[in-house]
Motif scaffolding. Structure first.
Motif, PDB file in Angstrom:
ATOM      1  N   LEU A 129       0.777  -1.017   0.014  1.00 49.69           N
ATOM      2  CA  LEU A 129       0.075   0.022  -0.203  1.00 49.69           C
ATOM      3  C   LEU A 129       0.771   1.153   0.099  1.00 49.69           C
ATOM      4  O   LEU A 129       1.895   0.967   0.532  1.00 49.69           O
ATOM      5  N   VAL A 146      -8.748   6.616  -8.707  1.00 51.28           N
ATOM      6  CA  VAL A 146      -8.458   5.578  -7.908  1.00 51.28           C
ATOM      7  C   VAL A 146      -9.481   4.290  -7.995  1.00 51.28           C
ATOM      8  O   VAL A 146     -10.152   4.467  -8.806  1.00 51.28           O
ATOM      9  N   ASP A 180      -9.707   1.618  -2.750  1.00 53.62           N
ATOM     10  CA  ASP A 180      -8.709   2.759  -2.468  1.00 53.62           C
ATOM     11  C   ASP A 180      -9.277   3.726  -1.599  1.00 53.62           C
ATOM     12  O   ASP A 180     -10.598   4.016  -1.533  1.00 53.62           O
ATOM     13  N   VAL A 199      -4.423  10.153  -0.243  1.00 53.11           N
ATOM     14  CA  VAL A 199      -4.830   8.676  -1.125  1.00 53.11           C
ATOM     15  C   VAL A 199      -4.213   7.722  -0.685  1.00 53.11           C
ATOM     16  O   VAL A 199      -2.974   7.575  -0.517  1.00 53.11           O
ATOM     17  N   LEU A 216      -3.434   3.746  -1.255  1.00 49.95           N
ATOM     18  CA  LEU A 216      -3.933   2.785  -2.610  1.00 49.95           C
ATOM     19  C   LEU A 216      -3.148   1.843  -2.539  1.00 49.95           C
ATOM     20  O   LEU A 216      -1.811   1.738  -2.224  1.00 49.95           O
ATOM     21  N   ARG A 217      -3.847   0.606  -3.201  1.00 48.23           N
ATOM     22  CA  ARG A 217      -2.820  -0.753  -3.341  1.00 48.23           C
ATOM     23  C   ARG A 217      -1.957  -0.462  -4.423  1.00 48.23           C
ATOM     24  O   ARG A 217      -2.485   0.242  -5.333  1.00 48.23           O
ATOM     25  N   THR A 218      -0.731  -1.143  -4.255  1.00 48.71           N
ATOM     26  CA  THR A 218       0.144  -1.057  -5.229  1.00 48.71           C
ATOM     27  C   THR A 218       0.763  -2.335  -5.682  1.00 48.71           C
ATOM     28  O   THR A 218       0.685  -3.138  -4.830  1.00 48.71           O
TER      29      THR A 218
END
Ligand code: C2E
Ligand code: CA
Ligand code: CA
Length: 567
Positions: A169, A206, A210, A222, A224-226
């Motif tokens: 994340l 997004v 997210d 923000v 967010l999943r990466t």
């Protein structure tokens, strides 16, 4: 009512007859004291519970009669975006109160899409804001949500950051620059609309799951999943979000160009949520420090900025505490080694940090406001010392007194007034003062520099370009610059030692050009007899450097000058 799409669907693990479920939900919505309504894309109400009907007050079942015009326009603009993310929208709306006025409600809105991908049905559940919020928190007290944008609030985000993450994340903080002045220029409403636009753009960029949050007046975050926890990838992510927000757009019919600074940090499960948020916010500051639009959190830089902050703190008040003094380095003619000038070099003996070199503390002073009193102090001390030598050492009145101006001082519109004041206060003849300005400060904006240099010279002082030759290949600009002296950077002088023909050719070119423009060339950092010989042979007439004399305190220079006078 459109009941077969996702927001109203039954949980997957419980097999339920959809018709029964929709009947139950409809009964529930009819029973609730909240306002429930659903409408089609063209605003025709297909469902309105009793509370909604009361608000409509006998008007035809159209959304336009339920929502105040502002809220109607707001939703028309934003809901299509939400449909894309399939996320519910939560926020404040202005709704008819059924008595001819309006009232504010907290609404949750879901959208279903038709086969063509357009918004088909919209459903809203709304509660009077005054009822919804705890009385002491007013309208903004909706827990976990930001009232203006409907985004998650700072508190909500911190809670989410505490959840353990499987996989990578990233947390990105984005700060909108200059929002205060935008508010002042365009009005608070437009400022709010800009923030809503930013919120919308982030939300659209997004994926489901997210989190987008508004964590301060002009700050968004923000989570967010990466696919990677690599710093470079995280930075690329921050840059992408920044680009999305900075895209040109219009608000209230006005073109707005937003500038955003972004900071990113990789989410680590063992990190305290508040630490994570702090790291991402620090990364924003780090981006600004290096003049970039985005940065990934760098713990080493954090220490560096700590060090700078400590130094700026220690520097404040250094004048009053008498920790500063001037060292003096003479400048000589190469032909007969006579002193023709002296350069004032600032020294700082800090009781806590020790003796700090100017190359370290001047840049720190530059980025805080300390440079202003510091620069003025140097100017005044230098002029006063020059007057003292005039009285004490015969012949020293011919000697130029060089004072360094930092880029910020040079850009300060009050600098001409400061110089005039100091000359008047100390009684030093203007032509004896030579102000040194680095080449890089001048080349940043040549047109502005030409003007500033001309204004300084109009006072009667001389101007030198310092460190000439390190910045740009500025020979072509030199003709335009109203200056008196060129100080050839030490890097060039050093390279003369290897007998490099190209370096020698540059020195010859500079000396010749300077001569044809009527400028004096002073070679800096001359350390060896070989360099001196070479410079002379190339046509340079003046030099400064350890070979002749190191920078020394004023009394030592007085002695040097007195010996000079007897030659
Ligand atoms: P600068 O203006 O280029 O000053 C010349 C620097 O080279 C001085 O370093 C001087 O001590 C050093 N130097 C002189 N001769 C030689 C030599 O033969 N060999 C070598 N290796 N070095 C030599 P210093 O005093 O440490 O100052 C560094 C820089 O700090 C200055 O570079 C100047 O940019 C800045 N600075 C110093 N005093 C002031 C000031 O009062 N105001 C501002 N704005 N900047 C200052
Ligand atoms: Ca200098
Ligand atoms: Ca220099």
């Amino acid at each position: 009512m459109d009941v077969h799409s996702r927001p109203w669907a039954a949980p997957q693990d419980a097999p339920v007859d959809p018709t029964r479920l929709s009947t139950a939900l409809e009964l529930l919505l009819r029973a609730t004291p909240d306002t429930a309504a659903a409408w089609t894309a063209d605003g025709a109400l297909v469902f309105a519970n009793d509370e909604a009907r009361r608000r409509l007050g006998g008007a035809p079942p159209l959304l336009a009669h339920l929502l105040a015009p502002g809220s109607l326009a707001f939703l028309a603009e934003r809901l299509p975006f939400h449909a894309l993310g399939a996320a519910p929208w939560r926020g404040r709306l202005e709704v008819a109160d059924g008595r001819g006025g309006t009232t504010i409600v907290h609404a949750t809105i879901v959208v279903t899409l038709g086969p063509d991908g357009d918004v088909a049905t919209t459903a809203m559940l709304a509660r009077d804001a005054v009822l919804a919020a705890p009385p002491d928190q007013g309208l903004d007290g909706w827990p976990g949500l930001d009232a203006l944008t409907g985004l998650m609030s700072r508190g909500g985000l911190v809670e989410r950051l505490g959840d353990r993450a499987d996989g990578s994340l990233a947390l990105v903080v984005l700060e909108v620059e200059g929002l205060t002045s935008l508010n002042e220029r365009l009005g608070q409403d437009t400022g709010d609309a800009i923030l809503s636009l930013v919120a919308e753009r982030l939300r659209r960029s997004v994926r489901a799951g997210d989190v987008v949050a508004r964590i301060g007046g002009d700050e968004f975050a923000v989570l967010l999943r990466t696919s990677s926890d690599d710093d470079a990838d995280t930075l690329a992510l921050a840059e992408r979000l920044r680009d999305v927000v900075q895209r040109p757009g219009s608000v209230d019919g006005r073109e707005v160009a937003l500038t955003v600074t972004a900071g990113a940090v990789v989410h680590a499960n063992d990190r305290d949520p508040l630490d994570l948020l702090r790291a991402a916010t620090l990364a924003v500051a780090q981006a600004r420090e290096v003049g970039r639009g985005a940065a990934c959190y760098d713990p080493a830089r954090h220490q560096e900025s700590d060090r700078r902050r400590t130094m700026a703190e220690a520097l404040r008040g250094a004048i009053e505490r008498d920790e500063l003094w001037l060292a003096w380095q003479p400048q000589y003619t190469l032909a007969d080694q006579r002193i023709v000038g002296v350069e004032a070099l600032l020294r700082w003996d800090s009781p806590t940090l020790g003796s700090v070199p100017p190359a370290t503390f001047i840049p720190v002073a530059e980025t805080s406001d300390v440079i202003v009193p510091l620069g003025r102090w140097v100017l005044e001390q230098a002029c006063r010392q020059a007057r003292a030598w005039e009285a004490a050492v015969p012949g020293s009145a011919d000697m130029d007194v060089h004072v360094n101006l930092s880029p910020r001082q040079f850009a300060d519109p009050t600098i001409v007034g400061q110089v005039t004041d100091v000359l008047a206060a100390t009684g030093l003849a203007p032509h004896r003062l030579c102000l040194e300005i680095t080449e890089t400060a001048v080349m940043d904006d040549v047109d502005a520099a030409v003007e500033a240099l001309a204004r300084l010279r109009a006072v009667g002082v001389k101007v030198a370009i310092d460190d000439f030759g390190v910045g740009y290949s500025s020979l072509s600009y030199l003709r335009r610059l109203p200056v008196d002296v060129l100080k050839l950077d030490r890097a060039f002088v050093e390279r003369l030692d290897d007998g490099d023909a190209a370096d020698a050719a540059i020195v010859v070119a500079v000396v010749n050009l300077a001569r044809s423009l009527g400028l004096t060339v002073v070679a800096e950092g001359v350390e060896t007899a070989a360099q001196r010989r070479e410079l002379r042979a190339l046509g340079c007439t003046m030099a400064q450097g350890y070979l002749f004399a190191r920078p020394v305190p004023a009394p030592a220079l007085t002695e040097l000058l007195q010996r000079e006078a007897w030659r």
